[in-house]
Design a protein around this motif. Structure first.
Motif, PDB file in Angstrom:
ATOM      1  N   ASN A  77       0.805  -1.226   0.000  1.00  0.00           N
ATOM      2  CA  ASN A  77       0.000   0.000   0.000  1.00  0.00           C
ATOM      3  C   ASN A  77       0.834   1.269   0.000  1.00  0.00           C
ATOM      4  N   TYR A  78       2.078   1.177  -0.447  1.00  0.00           N
ATOM      5  CA  TYR A  78       2.944   2.356  -0.436  1.00  0.00           C
ATOM      6  C   TYR A  78       2.447   3.452  -1.377  1.00  0.00           C
ATOM      7  N   TYR A  79       1.646   3.065  -2.374  1.00  0.00           N
ATOM      8  CA  TYR A  79       1.120   4.063  -3.308  1.00  0.00           C
ATOM      9  C   TYR A  79       0.106   4.993  -2.638  1.00  0.00           C
ATOM     10  N   LEU A  80      -0.326   4.637  -1.419  1.00  0.00           N
ATOM     11  CA  LEU A  80      -1.246   5.484  -0.661  1.00  0.00           C
ATOM     12  C   LEU A  80      -0.509   6.441   0.277  1.00  0.00           C
ATOM     13  N   LEU A  81       0.793   6.520   0.141  1.00  0.00           N
ATOM     14  CA  LEU A  81       1.601   7.353   1.027  1.00  0.00           C
ATOM     15  C   LEU A  81       1.130   8.810   1.085  1.00  0.00           C
ATOM     16  N   PRO A  82       0.787   9.453  -0.039  1.00  0.00           N
ATOM     17  CA  PRO A  82       0.283  10.840   0.058  1.00  0.00           C
ATOM     18  C   PRO A  82      -0.952  10.957   0.953  1.00  0.00           C
ATOM     19  N   TYR A  83      -1.842   9.973   0.858  1.00  0.00           N
ATOM     20  CA  TYR A  83      -3.038   9.961   1.706  1.00  0.00           C
ATOM     21  C   TYR A  83      -2.663   9.819   3.180  1.00  0.00           C
ATOM     22  N   TYR A  84      -1.700   8.943   3.472  1.00  0.00           N
ATOM     23  CA  TYR A  84      -1.273   8.744   4.855  1.00  0.00           C
ATOM     24  C   TYR A  84      -0.595   9.997   5.418  1.00  0.00           C
ATOM     25  N   LEU A  85       0.158  10.692   4.591  1.00  0.00           N
ATOM     26  CA  LEU A  85       0.801  11.926   5.045  1.00  0.00           C
ATOM     27  C   LEU A  85      -0.239  12.963   5.445  1.00  0.00           C
ATOM     28  N   GLU A  86      -1.313  13.040   4.688  1.00  0.00           N
ATOM     29  CA  GLU A  86      -2.376  13.988   5.028  1.00  0.00           C
ATOM     30  C   GLU A  86      -3.027  13.617   6.357  1.00  0.00           C
ATOM     31  N   LYS A  87      -3.179  12.325   6.619  1.00  0.00           N
ATOM     32  CA  LYS A  87      -3.751  11.883   7.894  1.00  0.00           C
ATOM     33  C   LYS A  87      -2.854  12.287   9.059  1.00  0.00           C
ATOM     34  N   VAL A  88      -1.538  12.122   8.877  1.00  0.00           N
ATOM     35  CA  VAL A  88      -0.594  12.473   9.937  1.00  0.00           C
ATOM     36  C   VAL A  88      -0.612  13.976  10.194  1.00  0.00           C
ATOM     37  N   LYS A  89      -0.728  14.757   9.134  1.00  0.00           N
ATOM     38  CA  LYS A  89      -0.781  16.214   9.294  1.00  0.00           C
ATOM     39  C   LYS A  89      -1.992  16.645  10.115  1.00  0.00           C
ATOM     40  N   LYS A  90      -3.017  15.795  10.131  1.00  0.00           N
ATOM     41  CA  LYS A  90      -4.224  16.085  10.911  1.00  0.00           C
ATOM     42  C   LYS A  90      -4.142  15.507  12.321  1.00  0.00           C
ATOM     43  N   GLY A  91      -2.948  14.998  12.684  1.00  0.00           N
ATOM     44  CA  GLY A  91      -2.739  14.524  14.046  1.00  0.00           C
ATOM     45  C   GLY A  91      -2.939  13.045  14.268  1.00  0.00           C
ATOM     46  N   LYS A  92      -3.122  12.271  13.201  1.00  0.00           N
ATOM     47  CA  LYS A  92      -3.341  10.839  13.344  1.00  0.00           C
ATOM     48  C   LYS A  92      -2.050  10.069  13.077  1.00  0.00           C
ATOM     49  N   ARG A  93      -1.936   8.904  13.697  1.00  0.00           N
ATOM     50  CA  ARG A  93      -0.800   8.019  13.483  1.00  0.00           C
ATOM     51  C   ARG A  93      -1.243   6.880  12.570  1.00  0.00           C
ATOM     52  N   VAL A  94      -0.364   6.460  11.669  1.00  0.00           N
ATOM     53  CA  VAL A  94      -0.744   5.470  10.657  1.00  0.00           C
ATOM     54  C   VAL A  94       0.039   4.178  10.838  1.00  0.00           C
ATOM     55  N   PHE A  95      -0.688   3.075  10.969  1.00  0.00           N
ATOM     56  CA  PHE A  95      -0.091   1.739  10.950  1.00  0.00           C
ATOM     57  C   PHE A  95      -0.945   0.888  10.018  1.00  0.00           C
ATOM     58  N   GLU A  96      -0.423   0.615   8.820  1.00  0.00           N
ATOM     59  CA  GLU A  96      -1.190  -0.112   7.804  1.00  0.00           C
ATOM     60  C   GLU A  96      -0.303  -1.178   7.166  1.00  0.00           C
ATOM     61  N   ILE A  97      -0.428  -2.405   7.620  1.00  0.00           N
ATOM     62  CA  ILE A  97       0.309  -3.523   7.023  1.00  0.00           C
ATOM     63  C   ILE A  97      -0.716  -4.463   6.397  1.00  0.00           C
ATOM     64  N   TRP A  98      -0.780  -4.470   5.070  1.00  0.00           N
ATOM     65  CA  TRP A  98      -1.712  -5.346   4.369  1.00  0.00           C
ATOM     66  C   TRP A  98      -1.052  -6.698   4.110  1.00  0.00           C
ATOM     67  N   ASN A  99      -1.868  -7.735   4.035  1.00  0.00           N
ATOM     68  CA  ASN A  99      -1.358  -9.079   3.763  1.00  0.00           C
ATOM     69  C   ASN A  99      -1.409  -9.448   2.288  1.00  0.00           C
ATOM     70  N   ASN A 100      -2.011  -8.573   1.490  1.00  0.00           N
ATOM     71  CA  ASN A 100      -2.094  -8.846   0.061  1.00  0.00           C
ATOM     72  C   ASN A 100      -2.340  -7.536  -0.671  1.00  0.00           C
ATOM     73  N   TYR A 101      -2.138  -7.553  -1.965  1.00  0.00           N
ATOM     74  CA  TYR A 101      -2.352  -6.343  -2.746  1.00  0.00           C
ATOM     75  C   TYR A 101      -3.817  -6.231  -3.162  1.00  0.00           C
ATOM     76  N   LYS A 102      -4.206  -5.028  -3.563  1.00  0.00           N
ATOM     77  CA  LYS A 102      -5.561  -4.793  -4.047  1.00  0.00           C
ATOM     78  C   LYS A 102      -5.500  -4.379  -5.513  1.00  0.00           C
ATOM     79  N   GLU A 103      -6.578  -4.646  -6.233  1.00  0.00           N
ATOM     80  CA  GLU A 103      -6.603  -4.403  -7.672  1.00  0.00           C
ATOM     81  C   GLU A 103      -6.324  -2.950  -8.023  1.00  0.00           C
ATOM     82  N   GLU A 104      -6.626  -2.031  -7.101  1.00  0.00           N
ATOM     83  CA  GLU A 104      -6.420  -0.610  -7.388  1.00  0.00           C
ATOM     84  C   GLU A 104      -4.948  -0.285  -7.615  1.00  0.00           C
ATOM     85  N   GLU A 105      -4.058  -1.177  -7.152  1.00  0.00           N
ATOM     86  CA  GLU A 105      -2.631  -0.971  -7.371  1.00  0.00           C
ATOM     87  C   GLU A 105      -2.324  -0.858  -8.862  1.00  0.00           C
TER      88      GLU A 105
END
Length: 215
Positions: A77-105
């Motif tokens: 899910n590294y392609y979602l990094l911009p989205y995660y950065l925006e979440k952190v800027k809003k004060g949230k912490r991100v922990f996202e470890i997926w076990n498989n890829y999704k078609e949106e990749e």
């Protein structure tokens, strides 16, 4: 994201570490590198993140032992990094470890990274189905999956548009000779022909972890 690269990490507002876990040494170096910014994070509004193979393998351990890190994500899910950065800027912490890829990749076109001299690198295949006893790749990068030929050509366009001095494009993959376009079922051989016909200048090369071939 309107970000600007800086040479000195101590001048940065965001530090992201991309990691490899094929061998133990680079894994330890990545964690050690992040650790040195713990004090700096207390002194300024610094965003610290780690992604790639190391979090995919020991993500929970990192999250527990380094509670000051803002972003911990794996390889799917590294392609979602911009989205995660925006979440952190809003004060949230991100922990996202997926076990498989999704078609949106397969719908994500990556912005070309700065080339090394006249050579640019484009990933067209990820993962491996072999599960060799000595290799961790299938466990941290997942099963084989290939990028659609349409996205590959789009990324080549972006690369040549941004870096017109490029004379060589190298195609990367963990098991690149097993490439198969998910849209057209095009084989690696046919994909090479399609790409080489599309690229009108320079030399086209492809590379995997062990060998380099040139057309």
């Amino acid at each position: 994201l309107n970000l600007k690269e800086v040479k000195d990490p101590y001048q940065a507002d965001i530090i992201l570490v991309d990691t490899c876990t094929v061998r133990e040494k680079p894994e330890n170096k990545a964690l050690s590198f992040l650790g040195q910014f713990r004090k700096l994070k207390k002194e300024k509004n610094l965003i610290l993140g780690i992604f790639g193979c190391v979090p995919q393998r020991i993500g929970k351990k990192i999250y527990e032992q380094m509670p000051y890190i803002d972003i911990v994500i794996g390889t799917f899910n590294y392609y979602l990094l911009p989205y995660y950065l925006e979440k952190v800027k809003k004060g949230k912490r991100v922990f996202e470890i997926w076990n498989n890829y999704k078609e949106e990749e397969n719908k994500v076109s990556f912005y070309p990274s700065p080339p090394k001299g006249p050579i640019s690198y484009i990933t067209i295949q990820i993962g491996c189905n072999r599960f060799c006893s000595y290799c961790i790749v299938p466990f941290v990068r997942g099963r084989e999956r290939s990028k659609p030929i349409s996205l590959i050509l789009k990324e080549i366009d972006k690369t040549l548009e941004k870096y017109p001095f490029i004379k060589e494009i190298q195609l990367l993959g963990q098991n690149i000779d097993f490439y198969k376009c998910p849209e057209t079922k095009m084989s690696f051989e046919n994909a090479l022909e399609e790409i080489s016909n599309y690229v009108l200048k320079g030399i086209l090369q492809f590379e995997n972890l062990w060998e380099v071939f040139a057309l």
